[in-house]
Design a protein around this motif. Structure first.
Motif, PDB file in Angstrom:
ATOM      1  N   HIS A  71      35.759  44.986  38.250  1.00 38.28           N
ATOM      2  CA  HIS A  71      34.890  45.778  39.124  1.00 38.28           C
ATOM      3  C   HIS A  71      33.570  46.082  38.420  1.00 38.28           C
ATOM      4  CE1 HIS A  71      33.433  48.808  41.882  1.00 38.28           C
ATOM      5  NE2 HIS A  71      33.383  49.682  40.892  1.00 38.28           N
ATOM      6  N   ALA A  87      32.102  41.958  37.372  1.00 37.75           N
ATOM      7  CA  ALA A  87      31.886  41.006  38.468  1.00 37.75           C
ATOM      8  C   ALA A  87      32.520  41.550  39.742  1.00 37.75           C
ATOM      9  CB  ALA A  87      32.480  39.645  38.112  1.00 37.75           C
ATOM     10  N   GLN A  88      31.812  42.388  40.429  1.00 36.67           N
ATOM     11  CA  GLN A  88      32.335  43.028  41.630  1.00 36.67           C
ATOM     12  C   GLN A  88      32.644  42.012  42.727  1.00 36.67           C
ATOM     13  OE1 GLN A  88      29.796  46.101  43.043  1.00 36.67           O
ATOM     14  NE2 GLN A  88      31.262  46.859  44.517  1.00 36.67           N
ATOM     15  N   TRP A  89      31.952  40.892  42.730  1.00 41.91           N
ATOM     16  CA  TRP A  89      32.159  39.848  43.731  1.00 41.91           C
ATOM     17  C   TRP A  89      33.532  39.194  43.614  1.00 41.91           C
ATOM     18  CZ3 TRP A  89      33.281  35.411  41.265  1.00 41.91           C
ATOM     19  CH2 TRP A  89      32.823  35.269  39.963  1.00 41.91           C
ATOM     20  N   SER A  90      34.248  39.404  42.507  1.00 42.17           N
ATOM     21  CA  SER A  90      35.566  38.786  42.337  1.00 42.17           C
ATOM     22  C   SER A  90      36.555  39.281  43.392  1.00 42.17           C
ATOM     23  CB  SER A  90      36.105  39.044  40.933  1.00 42.17           C
ATOM     24  OG  SER A  90      36.242  40.432  40.707  1.00 42.17           O
ATOM     25  N   LEU A 141      35.918  39.441  46.531  1.00 45.80           N
ATOM     26  CA  LEU A 141      35.791  38.497  47.642  1.00 45.80           C
ATOM     27  C   LEU A 141      36.542  37.197  47.370  1.00 45.80           C
ATOM     28  CD1 LEU A 141      32.023  38.979  48.514  1.00 45.80           C
ATOM     29  CD2 LEU A 141      34.015  39.835  49.766  1.00 45.80           C
ATOM     30  N   VAL A 142      36.632  36.811  46.116  1.00 47.48           N
ATOM     31  CA  VAL A 142      37.361  35.595  45.749  1.00 47.48           C
ATOM     32  C   VAL A 142      38.867  35.825  45.868  1.00 47.48           C
ATOM     33  CG1 VAL A 142      37.801  33.973  43.861  1.00 47.48           C
ATOM     34  CG2 VAL A 142      35.496  34.843  44.240  1.00 47.48           C
ATOM     35  N   CYS A 179      39.104  45.257  42.820  1.00 45.19           N
ATOM     36  CA  CYS A 179      37.959  44.572  42.199  1.00 45.19           C
ATOM     37  C   CYS A 179      36.670  44.893  42.949  1.00 45.19           C
ATOM     38  CB  CYS A 179      38.184  43.064  42.181  1.00 45.19           C
ATOM     39  SG  CYS A 179      39.349  42.520  40.938  1.00 45.19           S
ATOM     40  N   TRP A 180      36.751  45.022  44.249  1.00 49.09           N
ATOM     41  CA  TRP A 180      35.548  45.280  45.043  1.00 49.09           C
ATOM     42  C   TRP A 180      35.110  46.742  44.975  1.00 49.09           C
ATOM     43  CZ3 TRP A 180      31.849  42.428  46.854  1.00 49.09           C
ATOM     44  CH2 TRP A 180      30.967  42.960  47.791  1.00 49.09           C
TER      45      TRP A 180
END
Length: 167
Positions: free
Chosen positions: A80, A83-86, A88-89, A136-137
């Motif tokens: 978080h 890489a906050q975008w993780s 979405l992955v 993560c988000w």
């Protein structure tokens, strides 16, 4: 021992509550003597941490889900932050356990308790993966995610202990 070496040995500082043991140098060698500092008695905190460590090591197999949950909590906090975008992955990966259940049920149909175990395993894995994506988000401590983590941990630990006792 030369006077120069003797003066260095005397000036070494020893922490409070410690005993020094001087090991004389070996005959024929030019190395200086060795000073070993040994604590007299371990502190109460050290004894408690050692006992806790021994208990955790003794029951390490039984506490595997708890260790994995704590590791997942720390990992999602790091993800978080970095890489906050993780999140979405990871979000589409939450459907993978349910897809596994459908494929497995189609290939080798199960009924009764076998189906219940498969479904509960798939639900638990999907829940954990969905929590990971959201943590993560939004961060693992956001909103009700910490309660969700705790309930998933309790469910996984209980299931693990039941499965280990019955097989």
């Amino acid at each position: 021992m030369t006077s120069r070496a003797r003066s260095r040995v005397r000036t070494q500082k020893v922490p409070a509550g410690a005993t020094t043991v001087r090991i004389p140098r070996q005959r024929g060698r030019r190395a200086e003597s060795v000073v070993v500092v040994v604590p007299e008695r371990p502190s109460l905190t050290r004894q408690a941490l050692a006992a806790l460590g021994r208990l955790l090591w003794r029951f390490r197999r039984s506490l595997a889900p708890t260790g994995l949950a704590v590791l997942a909590f720390a990992l999602t906090a790091i993800l978080h932050t970095v890489a906050q975008w993780s999140g979405l992955v990871l979000a589409p990966a939450a459907a993978a356990p349910l897809l596994w259940l459908l494929i497995t049920q189609r290939r080798t149909p199960a009924t009764g308790s076998d189906l219940a175990w498969r479904a509960s395993l798939a639900a638990l894995a999907a829940t954990a993966t969905a929590w990971g994506a959201l943590a993560c988000w939004f961060g693992p401590l956001a909103g009700a995610l910490e309660l969700w983590w705790l309930l998933t941990l309790i469910g996984a630990q209980t299931t693990w202990l039941i499965v280990r006792r019955t097989h």
